[in-house]
Design a protein around this motif. Structure first.
Motif, PDB file in Angstrom:
ATOM      1  N   TYR A 298     -10.209  -4.227  -3.090  1.00 39.01           N
ATOM      2  CA  TYR A 298     -10.192  -2.971  -3.330  1.00 39.01           C
ATOM      3  C   TYR A 298      -9.411  -2.055  -2.163  1.00 39.01           C
ATOM      4  N   MET A 299      -9.241  -2.855  -1.446  1.00 39.98           N
ATOM      5  CA  MET A 299      -8.590  -2.441  -0.154  1.00 39.98           C
ATOM      6  C   MET A 299      -6.975  -1.959  -0.711  1.00 39.98           C
ATOM      7  N   ILE A 300      -6.550  -2.820  -1.629  1.00 45.86           N
ATOM      8  CA  ILE A 300      -5.031  -2.556  -2.080  1.00 45.86           C
ATOM      9  C   ILE A 300      -4.872  -1.117  -2.809  1.00 45.86           C
ATOM     10  N   PRO A 301      -5.636  -0.708  -3.892  1.00 45.24           N
ATOM     11  CA  PRO A 301      -5.582   0.657  -4.188  1.00 45.24           C
ATOM     12  C   PRO A 301      -6.125   1.462  -3.328  1.00 45.24           C
ATOM     13  N   LEU A 302      -7.095   1.451  -2.386  1.00 47.47           N
ATOM     14  CA  LEU A 302      -7.571   2.414  -1.364  1.00 47.47           C
ATOM     15  C   LEU A 302      -6.532   2.857  -0.543  1.00 47.47           C
ATOM     16  N   SER A 303      -5.611   1.701  -0.219  1.00 41.19           N
ATOM     17  CA  SER A 303      -4.607   1.931   0.763  1.00 41.19           C
ATOM     18  C   SER A 303      -3.559   2.668   0.486  1.00 41.19           C
ATOM     19  N   ILE A 304      -3.441   2.456  -1.044  1.00 36.57           N
ATOM     20  CA  ILE A 304      -2.331   3.282  -1.738  1.00 36.57           C
ATOM     21  C   ILE A 304      -2.977   4.729  -2.003  1.00 36.57           C
ATOM     22  N   SER A 305      -4.165   4.841  -2.115  1.00 34.60           N
ATOM     23  CA  SER A 305      -4.782   6.158  -2.293  1.00 34.60           C
ATOM     24  C   SER A 305      -4.528   6.804  -0.789  1.00 34.60           C
ATOM     25  N   MET A 306      -4.688   6.370   0.085  1.00 36.29           N
ATOM     26  CA  MET A 306      -4.466   7.008   1.413  1.00 36.29           C
ATOM     27  C   MET A 306      -3.074   7.195   1.614  1.00 36.29           C
ATOM     28  N   GLY A 307      -2.075   6.645   1.169  1.00 35.17           N
ATOM     29  CA  GLY A 307      -0.632   6.789   1.199  1.00 35.17           C
ATOM     30  C   GLY A 307      -0.299   7.934   0.507  1.00 35.17           C
TER      31      GLY A 307
END
Length: 452
Positions: free
Chosen positions: A288-297
């Motif tokens: 989930y770190m992948i979509p979460l990081s994109i979300s923060m970006g």
């Protein structure tokens, strides 16, 4: 941060923002990952105890620290509008909010832990590990929240590589202290799973110190003079942070706490089932770190463009972030389904735990897609400062749809513990649909307001 015009340039800009965030998030998450992994290598009881402890810690911490994430869109919009002094004032008031939140959580957890854990009918060894793990973690609350404020500030300036470099120190430091305190090497006390809590608290203090030094000494952060002439608490500024941050925090809590509630409901099953469930949840959370990081970006990029009144550019970034998240999701879903047995065996030497974890990982694979859609959309909405309706949608999706469906399937069918996971998939899917509709509405509203 600077304006971009072509789609290719925007994707490159998004990548330069998101990639360091991803590395940062993975580094932070690896602390929890190795807590569970190394505790599991110590014993199954310690694995279960740390699993229960982390299931309580994560939603409380992420929910309340989510209030501080409002600093990112506020600062990003101020910087986009070239109002740097107001951005600096926001961060300074964020320190006061961070201290208050740390005091609230420390007091609340220390007073409620014993009755909460006793109500879960845990085995004595599992209870002991969970309790002392959480007490140890509490001593890292203050530096963790101060670091969260500084990270939001650093990221809002588009300097996500700096956050990455700071946080990259966390995982190796945590692994070393885990090795010393869990297993009692080099003369350190052998604390088992409790040692992972001690290791994490020490690590939080170290990365907070590094962030303070960098933001005091390095450009462009030093230009904001965050630590010179700290003002008195300003009710107006703190209210702005809390007003925007509270729905964000509650939305994060609504999502993360449902996973923790499911873990607590697993306490009625065997220690092996609890451990297997946590293995699957732990690895799924890593993905989930992948979509979460994109979300923060997305929050940073959309906030910057919205602050500059470039709403079409903000819309393009929203679309790029979602497409990128879904693409990566299809890869991770495939990997999870193919290598689930190997993944489970990394966590535990217990054959029964590994077998059960493989089944749980199959279900975990199928809510990756919903995560890949809803996470970047949530991030984009936060960039627009649209957070209240998002919270309501999250509450309905997870608690009114997801959890009841899971309880019914787990208790009224032969699915047993796997029923809870199907409920989670249903809740995440509903969240993805409703958030997509909300984003379209907000974007049209912004575009219409600009025309008028």
């Amino acid at each position: 941060m600077h304006e971009t015009t072509k789609v290719g340039t925007k994707w490159k800009k998004m990548s330069t923002i998101v990639l360091p965030i991803l590395i940062t998030q993975v580094a932070l998450y690896l602390m929890s990952f190795f807590d569970v992994l190394m505790s599991g290598k110590y014993s199954t009881q310690d694995l279960a105890g740390v699993s229960i402890g982390s299931s309580i810690w994560l939603p409380v911490y992420t929910g309340l620290s989510g209030i501080l994430t409002s600093i990112t869109p506020i600062v990003a919009q101020f910087v986009g509008a070239k109002r740097e002094k107001e951005a600096s004032a926001t961060v300074k008031q964020g320190f006061y909010v961070a201290i208050l939140l740390a005091i609230i959580i420390f007091t609340g957890l220390t007073l409620s832990l014993k009755p909460l854990l006793k109500g879960m009918s845990l085995e004595p060894d599992v209870y002991r590990v969970a309790y002392h793990y959480l007490i140890a973690m509490c001593f890292g609350l203050l530096p963790l929240f101060i670091y969260s404020v500084l990270r939001c500030f650093i990221d809002a300036l588009g300097q996500t590589r700096v956050s990455m470099l700071i946080t990259l120190m966390a995982a190796p430091i945590n692994i070393v202290f885990n090795y010393l305190f869990i297993f009692g090497h080099l003369g350190f006390p052998e604390l088992g799973g409790v040692g992972s809590g001690v290791a994490s608290a020490i690590t939080y203090w170290l990365i907070c110190g590094a962030a303070i030094i960098i933001t005091m000494k390095k450009t462009p952060f030093a230009d904001f003079s965050l630590f010179s002439k700290l003002p008195r608490p300003n009710p107006t500024k703190t209210f702005e942070i809390v007003k925007l941050g509270l729905p964000i925090g509650l939305a994060i809590f609504a999502e993360s706490s449902i996973f923790s509630v499911v873990t607590m409901m697993m306490s009625k099953y065997s220690t092996e089932v609890i451990g297997a469930h946590q293995i699957a949840m732990n690895f799924a959370s890593l993905l989930y770190m992948i979509p979460l990081s994109i979300s923060m970006g997305a929050t940073i990029l959309v906030g910057f463009e919205a602050g500059a009144k470039r709403f079409q550019d903000a819309k393009t970034y929203s679309r790029l972030c979602t497409i990128t998240a879904v693409t990566f999701c299809m890869v991770s879903l495939t990997v999870l389904l193919i290598f689930k047995g190997h993944i489970a065996s990394v966590y535990s030497n217990d054959v029964q735990v590994v077998r059960l974890a493989g089944h749980f990982l199959t279900y975990a694979a199928f809510f990756q897609l919903s995560d890949a859609i809803q996470a970047p959309i949530q991030g984009a909405l936060r960039g627009y400062k649209d957070v209240t309706i998002t919270f309501i949608m999250a509450l309905v999706s997870y608690w009114i749809i997801g959890l009841p469906v899971g309880i019914l399937l787990a208790n009224m069918t032969n699915l047993g513990p796997y029923g809870y996971w199907i409920g989670l998939i249903a809740g995440l899917a509903m969240g993805a649909v409703t958030l997509s509709i909300r984003l379209r509405f907000v974007q049209r509203k912004m575009e219409n307001a600009q025309v008028l």
